[in-house]
Design a protein around this motif. Structure first.
Motif, PDB file in Angstrom:
ATOM      1  N   PRO A 246       0.827  -1.208   0.000  1.00  0.00           N
ATOM      2  CA  PRO A 246       0.000   0.000   0.000  1.00  0.00           C
ATOM      3  C   PRO A 246       0.857   1.252   0.000  1.00  0.00           C
ATOM      4  CG  PRO A 246       0.045  -0.978   2.181  1.00  0.00           C
ATOM      5  CD  PRO A 246       0.747  -1.948   1.265  1.00  0.00           C
ATOM      6  N   VAL A 247       0.222   2.348  -0.444  1.00  0.00           N
ATOM      7  CA  VAL A 247       0.926   3.627  -0.488  1.00  0.00           C
ATOM      8  C   VAL A 247       1.138   4.129   0.934  1.00  0.00           C
ATOM      9  CG1 VAL A 247       0.826   6.019  -1.262  1.00  0.00           C
ATOM     10  CG2 VAL A 247      -0.047   4.185  -2.726  1.00  0.00           C
ATOM     11  N   GLN A 248       2.338   4.552   1.250  1.00  0.00           N
ATOM     12  CA  GLN A 248       2.659   5.103   2.561  1.00  0.00           C
ATOM     13  C   GLN A 248       3.524   6.343   2.379  1.00  0.00           C
ATOM     14  OE1 GLN A 248       4.061   2.426   5.601  1.00  0.00           O
ATOM     15  NE2 GLN A 248       3.204   0.644   4.568  1.00  0.00           N
ATOM     16  N   ALA A 249       3.364   7.307   3.293  1.00  0.00           N
ATOM     17  CA  ALA A 249       4.187   8.515   3.251  1.00  0.00           C
ATOM     18  C   ALA A 249       4.233   9.114   4.639  1.00  0.00           C
ATOM     19  CB  ALA A 249       3.633   9.522   2.258  1.00  0.00           C
ATOM     20  N   GLN A 250       5.367   9.637   5.009  1.00  0.00           N
ATOM     21  CA  GLN A 250       5.491  10.337   6.280  1.00  0.00           C
ATOM     22  C   GLN A 250       6.626  11.340   6.179  1.00  0.00           C
ATOM     23  OE1 GLN A 250       6.286   7.494   9.330  1.00  0.00           O
ATOM     24  NE2 GLN A 250       8.352   7.021   8.637  1.00  0.00           N
ATOM     25  N   GLY A 251       6.527  12.407   6.993  1.00  0.00           N
ATOM     26  CA  GLY A 251       7.576  13.404   6.934  1.00  0.00           C
ATOM     27  C   GLY A 251       7.196  14.647   7.699  1.00  0.00           C
ATOM     28  N   GLN A 252       8.032  15.655   7.570  1.00  0.00           N
ATOM     29  CA  GLN A 252       7.802  16.935   8.213  1.00  0.00           C
ATOM     30  C   GLN A 252       7.055  17.861   7.245  1.00  0.00           C
ATOM     31  OE1 GLN A 252       8.677  17.991  11.275  1.00  0.00           O
ATOM     32  NE2 GLN A 252       9.793  16.156  11.946  1.00  0.00           N
ATOM     33  N   LEU A 253       6.053  18.555   7.796  1.00  0.00           N
ATOM     34  CA  LEU A 253       5.279  19.480   6.965  1.00  0.00           C
ATOM     35  C   LEU A 253       5.369  20.877   7.570  1.00  0.00           C
ATOM     36  CD1 LEU A 253       3.296  20.117   4.651  1.00  0.00           C
ATOM     37  CD2 LEU A 253       1.424  19.518   6.223  1.00  0.00           C
ATOM     38  N   VAL A 254       5.766  21.841   6.751  1.00  0.00           N
ATOM     39  CA  VAL A 254       5.815  23.238   7.180  1.00  0.00           C
ATOM     40  C   VAL A 254       5.022  24.070   6.183  1.00  0.00           C
ATOM     41  CG1 VAL A 254       7.266  25.235   7.647  1.00  0.00           C
ATOM     42  CG2 VAL A 254       8.079  22.942   8.244  1.00  0.00           C
ATOM     43  N   VAL A 255       3.972  24.708   6.685  1.00  0.00           N
ATOM     44  CA  VAL A 255       3.143  25.596   5.861  1.00  0.00           C
ATOM     45  C   VAL A 255       3.184  26.971   6.507  1.00  0.00           C
ATOM     46  CG1 VAL A 255       0.850  26.068   4.967  1.00  0.00           C
ATOM     47  CG2 VAL A 255       1.636  23.713   5.169  1.00  0.00           C
ATOM     48  N   SER A 256       3.436  27.993   5.751  1.00  0.00           N
ATOM     49  CA  SER A 256       3.535  29.350   6.287  1.00  0.00           C
ATOM     50  C   SER A 256       2.610  30.285   5.523  1.00  0.00           C
ATOM     51  CB  SER A 256       4.977  29.846   6.191  1.00  0.00           C
ATOM     52  OG  SER A 256       5.077  31.163   6.716  1.00  0.00           O
ATOM     53  N   ARG A 257       1.613  30.800   6.262  1.00  0.00           N
ATOM     54  CA  ARG A 257       0.701  31.829   5.743  1.00  0.00           C
ATOM     55  C   ARG A 257       0.022  31.386   4.449  1.00  0.00           C
ATOM     56  NH1 ARG A 257       1.439  36.449   8.581  1.00  0.00           N
ATOM     57  NH2 ARG A 257       0.368  37.694   7.008  1.00  0.00           N
ATOM     58  N   LEU A 258      -0.567  30.211   4.506  1.00  0.00           N
ATOM     59  CA  LEU A 258      -1.329  29.709   3.365  1.00  0.00           C
ATOM     60  C   LEU A 258      -2.629  30.496   3.252  1.00  0.00           C
ATOM     61  CD1 LEU A 258      -1.714  27.484   1.147  1.00  0.00           C
ATOM     62  CD2 LEU A 258      -2.976  26.201   2.891  1.00  0.00           C
ATOM     63  N   PRO A 259      -2.939  31.150   2.140  1.00  0.00           N
ATOM     64  CA  PRO A 259      -4.172  31.952   2.006  1.00  0.00           C
ATOM     65  C   PRO A 259      -5.396  31.045   1.833  1.00  0.00           C
ATOM     66  CG  PRO A 259      -2.943  31.981  -0.044  1.00  0.00           C
ATOM     67  CD  PRO A 259      -2.096  31.212   0.927  1.00  0.00           C
ATOM     68  N   VAL A 260      -6.071  30.751   2.910  1.00  0.00           N
ATOM     69  CA  VAL A 260      -7.222  29.846   2.873  1.00  0.00           C
ATOM     70  C   VAL A 260      -8.335  30.414   2.005  1.00  0.00           C
ATOM     71  CG1 VAL A 260      -8.948  28.660   4.289  1.00  0.00           C
ATOM     72  CG2 VAL A 260      -6.632  28.981   5.162  1.00  0.00           C
ATOM     73  N   GLN A 261      -8.446  31.737   1.926  1.00  0.00           N
ATOM     74  CA  GLN A 261      -9.518  32.333   1.129  1.00  0.00           C
ATOM     75  C   GLN A 261      -9.416  31.955  -0.339  1.00  0.00           C
ATOM     76  OE1 GLN A 261      -7.128  33.988   2.641  1.00  0.00           O
ATOM     77  NE2 GLN A 261      -6.226  35.558   1.340  1.00  0.00           N
ATOM     78  N   ALA A 262      -8.217  31.543  -0.764  1.00  0.00           N
ATOM     79  CA  ALA A 262      -8.060  31.138  -2.160  1.00  0.00           C
ATOM     80  C   ALA A 262      -8.820  29.852  -2.460  1.00  0.00           C
ATOM     81  CB  ALA A 262      -6.569  30.957  -2.481  1.00  0.00           C
ATOM     82  N   PHE A 263      -9.130  29.084  -1.432  1.00  0.00           N
ATOM     83  CA  PHE A 263      -9.836  27.818  -1.602  1.00  0.00           C
ATOM     84  C   PHE A 263     -11.347  27.965  -1.377  1.00  0.00           C
ATOM     85  CE2 PHE A 263      -5.502  26.960  -0.336  1.00  0.00           C
ATOM     86  CZ  PHE A 263      -5.092  25.967  -1.220  1.00  0.00           C
ATOM     87  N   GLU A 264     -11.811  29.208  -1.246  1.00  0.00           N
ATOM     88  CA  GLU A 264     -13.231  29.429  -0.957  1.00  0.00           C
ATOM     89  C   GLU A 264     -14.159  28.801  -1.998  1.00  0.00           C
ATOM     90  OE1 GLU A 264     -16.190  33.030   0.496  1.00  0.00           O
ATOM     91  OE2 GLU A 264     -14.428  33.517  -0.715  1.00  0.00           O
ATOM     92  N   PRO A 265     -13.815  28.774  -3.276  1.00  0.00           N
ATOM     93  CA  PRO A 265     -14.731  28.131  -4.230  1.00  0.00           C
ATOM     94  C   PRO A 265     -15.063  26.677  -3.892  1.00  0.00           C
ATOM     95  CG  PRO A 265     -13.103  29.431  -5.404  1.00  0.00           C
ATOM     96  CD  PRO A 265     -12.681  29.437  -3.970  1.00  0.00           C
ATOM     97  N   TYR A 266     -14.199  26.016  -3.124  1.00  0.00           N
ATOM     98  CA  TYR A 266     -14.444  24.614  -2.795  1.00  0.00           C
ATOM     99  C   TYR A 266     -15.474  24.459  -1.673  1.00  0.00           C
ATOM    100  CZ  TYR A 266     -10.345  23.555  -5.631  1.00  0.00           C
ATOM    101  OH  TYR A 266      -9.461  23.430  -6.661  1.00  0.00           O
ATOM    102  N   PHE A 267     -15.653  25.500  -0.843  1.00  0.00           N
ATOM    103  CA  PHE A 267     -16.592  25.359   0.279  1.00  0.00           C
ATOM    104  C   PHE A 267     -17.627  26.480   0.335  1.00  0.00           C
ATOM    105  CE2 PHE A 267     -12.701  27.438   1.884  1.00  0.00           C
ATOM    106  CZ  PHE A 267     -13.218  28.644   2.361  1.00  0.00           C
ATOM    107  N   ALA A 268     -17.625  27.363  -0.644  1.00  0.00           N
ATOM    108  CA  ALA A 268     -18.551  28.506  -0.610  1.00  0.00           C
ATOM    109  C   ALA A 268     -20.012  28.071  -0.606  1.00  0.00           C
ATOM    110  CB  ALA A 268     -18.275  29.431  -1.791  1.00  0.00           C
ATOM    111  N   ASP A 269     -20.313  26.975  -1.300  1.00  0.00           N
ATOM    112  CA  ASP A 269     -21.701  26.525  -1.369  1.00  0.00           C
ATOM    113  C   ASP A 269     -22.205  25.966  -0.047  1.00  0.00           C
ATOM    114  OD1 ASP A 269     -21.777  27.269  -3.986  1.00  0.00           O
ATOM    115  OD2 ASP A 269     -21.354  25.261  -4.781  1.00  0.00           O
ATOM    116  N   ALA A 270     -21.296  25.692   0.893  1.00  0.00           N
ATOM    117  CA  ALA A 270     -21.694  25.069   2.158  1.00  0.00           C
ATOM    118  C   ALA A 270     -21.864  26.078   3.286  1.00  0.00           C
ATOM    119  CB  ALA A 270     -20.668  24.013   2.562  1.00  0.00           C
ATOM    120  N   VAL A 271     -21.448  27.331   3.086  1.00  0.00           N
ATOM    121  CA  VAL A 271     -21.498  28.314   4.160  1.00  0.00           C
ATOM    122  C   VAL A 271     -22.160  29.595   3.670  1.00  0.00           C
ATOM    123  CG1 VAL A 271     -19.469  27.402   5.354  1.00  0.00           C
ATOM    124  CG2 VAL A 271     -19.180  29.140   3.566  1.00  0.00           C
ATOM    125  N   ASN A 272     -22.669  30.355   4.631  1.00  0.00           N
ATOM    126  CA  ASN A 272     -23.312  31.634   4.335  1.00  0.00           C
ATOM    127  C   ASN A 272     -22.418  32.806   4.708  1.00  0.00           C
ATOM    128  OD1 ASN A 272     -25.841  30.974   3.174  1.00  0.00           O
ATOM    129  ND2 ASN A 272     -26.571  30.306   5.185  1.00  0.00           N
TER     130      ASN A 272
END
Length: 577
Positions: free
Chosen positions: A1-27
């Protein structure tokens, strides 16, 4: 099976850029949200589905969201915070097992929330999530069916044999286990607006700072019926910039069923901004006053609510009646009844009920309790003063007399003493005294009282003749009565039985009484005068208790209509300025 592990560093990811994916679920419209994460991530693809492990620290900064504009309402700020720190964040996803979320420490700083009661009577935060469309629900059902068919050890025969059971197995997955460490709130602001009432009301809570200790959705091992552990809550701030706010107690936001024990305190909240509520529910605005509140709400796991609401209103003053207001209540009289000599109103409003009762709603219950207090100002004003009396209630709204008499009884004096103390402690109240009488009910009593007046007058005559001390208020003992009665009889100008030589016969006391009583005439005018005398006697007694004359009035006397339940009395009517 596929496996992956490691260190993840995310800095100041603009979540608003992903709004089209959840806009229909929120007001809401997400304007900005910078997400950062630093930690470990592990992923394993198994035959039953993906397995994910996440551990690290996360932060969501510069969050800004506003309501979605519509044809009925413009867009406005809804949620805002500087930073939401999730330290020691852990996420564990594993097929057929409950999702597990752990957060060792949470800190929310410089936050803002806009809370609105809509014109329809709903809270705006209730509608943040949109209701899923029927097509989405249908699609989810189809996908669930596909997942069931693909699961190991399942056959098409089994799925077709009992599809409802199979669907339930997917839908009713184990509830997520959530564990939160201490949660801190720093420098928050809540702007509240009530658009349900007209005119609208707005209030500000500022400097909101506090903490909530660790809490969890997990029940103690091996005891599903045991209550979920409660967290300690401490919250402080200011209301409208002047009043202090404090909330302490125990609760668990994740507990099902709900359980809590919360105590709240507000000190010196200015009341004039609450005029919109006063106008809507009472018909009067508020000119002046401050309010302090102590509340305690206890909710048991069985849904039983016990609440204590203690309100202290200081220097409450209402304005003129607002024409066209939805309701009109005697709030000025109620305030005058409840306020002591220092202008303080102290109310205890206990409330209880079951949250499991679909007919039980806390807001209307509180409003109904307060409304009952005000309504009693009309129907039973003296009962509102019972505490000041040290007992008693509606019965103090009248002073009883013996039939035909205008003399105060010891019981009547005791009741008036209580009324005098209450009026002294409530300088805004005024009192009108109305004497009453009834010819049919008091005819015999009136005659006997007039006879006793003649006996007392005879005693005064004898006392003055013998150079004794004279008093207008004189009593006649049982031993003195026969001789005085005989003197009255002999002096009476009426027809009397006589002996053979024409002299007045000596008669037994009972016969003399009967003849004297029969000779006394009772008229409507005499009864009206009796009613007036009763009112005067009561008014004079209260004036002698050092009540100002301008607070005591004598109302028009009344002759009561025939009524077997009527009793001789003077009525007391309370009025406000």
């Amino acid at each position: 099976p596929v496996q992956a592990q490691g260190q993840l560093v995310v800095s100041r990811l603009p979540v608003q850029a992903f709004e089209p994916y959840f806009a229909d679920a929120v007001n809401i419209e997400l304007l900005r949200a910078d997400a950062s994460f630093k930690g470990k991530v592990a992923y394993t693809q198994t035959a039953n589905g993906p397995q994910v492990q996440v551990a690290g620290d996360g932060v969501l900064e510069e969050f800004k969201a506003r309501t979605v504009a519509s044809a009925l309402a413009p867009s406005e700020d809804l949620l805002d915070w500087k930073a939401l720190n999730l330290r020691g964040l852990g996420l564990a996803l594993e097929p057929a097992k409950a999702t597990r979320v752990d957060v060792k420490e949470t800190v929310l700083t410089d936050f803002f929330a806009r809370v609105i009661v809509t014109p329809e009577g709903r809270i705006n935060l209730q509608d943040l999530l949109r209701k899923p469309a029927e097509t989405s629900a249908a699609a989810a059902t189809v996908n669930a069916t596909k997942i069931i068919a693909a699961r190991p050890h399942s056959t098409s025969a089994t799925a077709s044999k009992d599809p409802q059971t199979a669907d339930a197995a997917v839908v009713q997955a184990p509830a997520a286990i959530v564990n939160f460490g201490p949660l801190s709130l720093i420098n928050g602001k809540v702007l509240f607006s009530d658009r349900f009432i007209k005119p609208n009301y707005t209030a500000n809570l500022t400097e909101v700072t506090g903490k909530l200790s660790a809490f969890s959705s997990e029940v103690p091992a091996g005891n599903v019926a045991a209550p979920v552990n409660m967290a300690d809550l401490e919250l402080r701030g200011r209301a409208e910039g002047t009043a202090s706010l404090e909330v302490v107690g125990k609760l668990n936001p994740l507990a099902k069923p709900l359980a809590l024990d919360i105590t709240g305190k507000v000190r010196d909240l200015e009341l004039p901004p609450l005029s919109p509520y006063a106008i809507k529910y009472a018909g009067y605005g508020i000119n002046r006053g401050k309010m302090s509140v102590d509340v305690n709400y206890i909710v048991l796991p069985n849904g039983q609510l016990t609440a204590r609401n203690k309100l202290v209103l200081n220097q409450l003053s209402f304005g003129d009646k607002v024409e066209g207001a939805p309701a009109s209540l005697p709030v000025k009289l109620a305030a005058a009844l409840l306020a002591d000599r220092n202008g303080v109103i102290d109310l205890d409003l206990p409330i209880s009920g079951s949250l499991n009762d679909p007919q039980f709603s806390l807001g209307p219950v509180i409003a109904r309790v307060i409304l009952n207090v005000v309504t009693r100002a009309i129907t039973a004003p003296f009962s509102l003063l019972a505490n000041a009396f040290g007992g008693g209630g509606d019965e103090l709204g009248s002073v009883s007399f013996a039939p035909g008499s205008a003399r105060l009884t010891p019981e009547g004096k005791t009741g008036l003493d209580k009324v005098a103390r209450a009026l002294t402690d409530r300088p805004a109240l005024k009192l009108t005294v109305v004497g009453t009488s009834n010819l049919d009910a008091e005819r015999d009593g009136f005659k006997r009282e007039r006879l006793m007046d003649m006996v007392r007058a005879e005693k005064r005559r004898v006392t003055v003749k013998e150079a004794g001390a004279m008093s207008a208020d004189i009593t006649v003992s049982a031993a003195e009565y026969p001789a005085l009665l005989k003197d009255v009889y002999q002096r009476a100008d009426m027809a009397k039985p006589r002996n053979l030589v024409g002299l007045t016969k000596d008669l037994p006391d009972a016969e003399m009484e009967k003849l004297l009583l029969d000779d006394i005439r009772v008229s409507d005018e005499a009864m009206r005068e009796l009613a007036v005398q009763r009112g005067v006697v009561v008014k004079d007694y209260l004036a002698a208790a050092n009540l100002p004359a301008d607070r005591l009035s004598l109302g028009a006397s009344k002759t009561a209509a025939p009524d077997p339940k009527w009793t001789p009395r003077a009525e007391l009517n309370l009025v406000s300025p």
